[in-house]
Design an enzyme around this catalytic site. Structure first.
Site, PDB file in Angstrom:
ATOM      1  N   CYS A  26       0.873  -1.176   0.000  1.00  0.00           N
ATOM      2  CA  CYS A  26       0.000   0.000   0.000  1.00  0.00           C
ATOM      3  C   CYS A  26       0.908   1.224   0.000  1.00  0.00           C
ATOM      4  O   CYS A  26       2.027   1.172  -0.499  1.00  0.00           O
ATOM      5  CB  CYS A  26      -0.948  -0.022   1.198  1.00  0.00           C
ATOM      6  SG  CYS A  26      -0.109  -0.088   2.789  1.00  0.00           S
ATOM      7  N   HIS A 530      11.819 -26.814  15.674  1.00  0.00           N
ATOM      8  CA  HIS A 530      11.074 -27.024  14.429  1.00  0.00           C
ATOM      9  C   HIS A 530      11.181 -28.498  14.046  1.00  0.00           C
ATOM     10  O   HIS A 530      12.225 -28.959  13.560  1.00  0.00           O
ATOM     11  CB  HIS A 530      11.658 -26.134  13.318  1.00  0.00           C
ATOM     12  CG  HIS A 530      10.791 -26.000  12.113  1.00  0.00           C
ATOM     13  ND1 HIS A 530      10.650 -27.009  11.191  1.00  0.00           N
ATOM     14  CD2 HIS A 530      10.018 -24.973  11.679  1.00  0.00           C
ATOM     15  CE1 HIS A 530       9.835 -26.612  10.225  1.00  0.00           C
ATOM     16  NE2 HIS A 530       9.430 -25.379  10.502  1.00  0.00           N
TER      17      HIS A 530
END
Length: 607
Positions: A26, A530
């Site tokens: 944006c 992880h």
């Protein structure tokens, strides 16, 4: 600023180009959607020179850059063209709450359209000035030409939105835009104008003018995405080239005209009626609320929820009352509060940041001051809300409206010039009230100027969270881990399907998919575990977390169970990296070199 370097640094800390699911921007922010959030190092991104802040709200990961965002966007986008196209199913984490999903749809759909809307809005504002100074006559052909150019993005809104919606719903942009063109076809417009009853194979068709509409096309593209998947799956390959587009258009467009379009138009009318009712009975309420809480809407990503209402009102009424007046008050108040900080601050860096971002805010772009100054200092943030509410009340009482879709600020004053000559006067008074109240409130409330101290960490000992074979991080088959982008650490090839707490601490991350868990020790060590490589794609299959975010745990407590054999059977590497994500805060990290290890045995020493 070296935009290419900043782009490269951001890419390194988000898990690489392959982790980008979608990238838009944006006026001040890069807006990412990722395949695997566990690969993103937010702290490292926030520390980059040129990055103002990082926000993860409304279904998007937003990196606030400021006015130079387009240059950084292009630097990243230039490296995305060589990325092979891959297919990932949406995980539960990506889906999120229904509110986040709706906001994400609106944000993704409207982001590509904003430049066209601003362009049309500014042309309409220029036209108002030309008419005001008698440079163009409203009866002239020049006026007509400029006017229809400014109206074009709004009239053909469904076509523009179809593109953004197709990106969100992962369907063909051309087919989506073709469907939008059908809704705006001159023949259909003529049938609507004639008001003669219509049927389609005996089914009644409700006559609706879809020009400038918003909700109908978004819902229609959503339905079309499922029809396209059906056509893709069941069309014989030998005739798929012809049959698939036939099925998509022949099914999607009638559904849009008969069912989805009228329903979306009804929702559109209900929203507008609600806004008009509030404006008629408590005209001060909406601008006051928007003026006061616009910063919160920006922070949470929910500001996008107002965009369809504003654009729809401008398209149908020629002005809007929901978004612009309150945003004008809020933006100016944020600028006033920030400039008060600039005058009062003693620290040169803060003074410089507040001066530049405060000036940008009164021009209409508030993210730099919001994230860089107000949010960090807190009291000026409250002051900006007070100023926004004060200006909003005046705007509401006087019936201030916005005639064009532009970001409200000093440069947008022409957008408040219209048929009511007093409207622009009320806009100027709103600006004065908002700025003065925001500035004075910020000056009186003050702020603590002491720079935040870096978090200190004490000596810590991390034990192995699972049984298995230890190997260096450099041997992990994932560049994000092996190149220590997320931090230093070590890896274990697990021999059992249990993951235990490596120290006492608090759970900071627990993905719904179960494949990654983050923990912060009492001494400040931040640890990410992880389980496996790319196991996020299993979408939680074979993983059973035993804890939740913010839960305090003890060393050795069971955090997660996982089916090791089934994960391997699916073809996934089960190597489990154990990363110290704030390893830069330590002067010394020592790793155990034993080939095999049992959970609870010393693995990492930090000092």
């Amino acid at each position: 600023m070296n935009y290419q370097k900043l782009g490269n640094d951001i890419i390194q800390n988000i898990g690489g180009i392959d982790n980008i699911k979608q990238l838009t921007h944006c006026a001040t922010r890069l807006r990412f959607e990722f395949y695997d959030m566990s690969k993103v190092n937010t702290k490292a991104i926030e520390s980059l020179s040129g990055v103002i802040s990082v926000v993860s709200k409304g279904g998007q990961y937003q990196v606030v850059i400021g006015n130079e965002v387009q240059s950084v966007f292009r630097a990243i986008q230039s490296q995305m063209k060589d990325v092979p196209s891959t297919s990932h199913e949406e995980s539960d984490e990506e889906k999120g709450s229904i509110v986040n999903r709706i906001i994400s749809v609106i944000s993704t759909t409207f982001t590509p359209v904003i430049p066209a809307l601003i362009g049309g809005g500014m042309i309409k504002a220029v036209l108002s000035i030309l008419v005001l100074f008698n440079l163009v006559n409203e009866a002239s052909s020049t006026y007509e030409i400029i006017n229809f150019i400014s109206d074009a993005p709004f009239y053909f809104m469904p076509v523009l939105l179809a593109y953004g919606a197709s990106q969100k719903f992962k369907t063909s942009p051309i087919m989506a835009m073709t469907m939008a063109c059908a809704l705006l076809h001159p023949t259909w417009s003529g049938l609507v104008a004639a008001e003669s009853p219509l049927t389609f194979f005996g089914a009644p068709v409700i006559l609706v003018d879809y020009a400038s509409s918003v909700i109908p096309i978004i819902l229609s593209v959503w339905i079309m995405s499922y029809i396209e998947k059906f056509a893709e799956k069941y069309s014989p390959s030998i005739i798929k080239f012809f049959l698939k587009p036939l099925l998509v258009m022949f099914i999607s467009v009638p559904i849009a005209l008969i069912i989805v379009g009228p329903l979306g138009n009804l929702l559109n009318d209900l929203v507008q009626s609600g806004a008009n009712y509030l404006n008629a009975h408590v005209s001060w309420l909406i601008p006051m609320l928007m003026g006061a809480f616009q910063p919160f809407l920006t922070l949470t990503g929910t500001a996008w929820a107002m965009t369809p209402i504003a654009t729809s009102q401008i398209s149908t009424l020629g002005y809007e009352i929901v978004n612009g007046p309150g945003m004008l008050a809020s933006n100016i108040a944020q600028g006033g509060a920030t400039l008060a900080v600039a005058l009062k601050a003693k620290d040169e860096n803060l003074k410089s940041l507040a001066s530049s971002s405060g000036f940008t805010a009164v021009m209409g772009i508030t993210e730099p001051c919001l994230y860089g100054v107000l949010l960090k200092l807190k009291r000026p943030f409250v002051a900006s809300m007070i100023g926004g509410a004060a200006g909003g009340i005046y705007a509401g009482i006087t019936g201030l409206v916005r005639y064009a879709f532009v970001s409200p600020g000093l440069t947008a004053i022409p957008a408040f010039i219209g048929k009511n000559p007093m409207n622009v006067v009320h806009a100027v008074v709103t600006i004065i009230i908002s700025f003065v109240v925001g500035f004075v409130a910020s000056w009186i409330l003050g702020f603590k100027e002491d720079a935040p101290q870096e978090e200190t960490v004490s000596k810590d000992e991390i034990v192995a969270p699972c049984d298995g074979t230890v190997k260096p991080l450099s041997e992990v088959n994932d560049d994000v881990f092996s190149q220590e982008i997320m931090g230093k650490g070590i890896a274990i090839e697990p021999s059992t399907g249990n993951l235990y707490a490596p120290c006492d601490g608090t759970i900071t991350v627990c993905f719904p998919t179960g494949h990654a868990i983050g923990l912060k020790s009492k001494n400040g060590t931040e640890i990410l575990m992880h389980v496996g490589i790319d196991t996020v794609n299993l979408q939680g299959k074979y993983f059973s977390p035993k804890i939740q975010v913010n839960e305090e745990v003890k060393k050795g407590q069971l955090l997660l169970t996982f089916d090791l054999a089934e994960i391997k059977e699916e073809g996934y590497d089960t190597t489990t990296p154990i990363i110290i994500t704030n390893s830069k805060n330590f002067s010394s990290l020592q790793f155990e070199n034993d080939t095999t290890i049992q959970h609870g045995n010393k693995l990492i020493s930090l000092a």
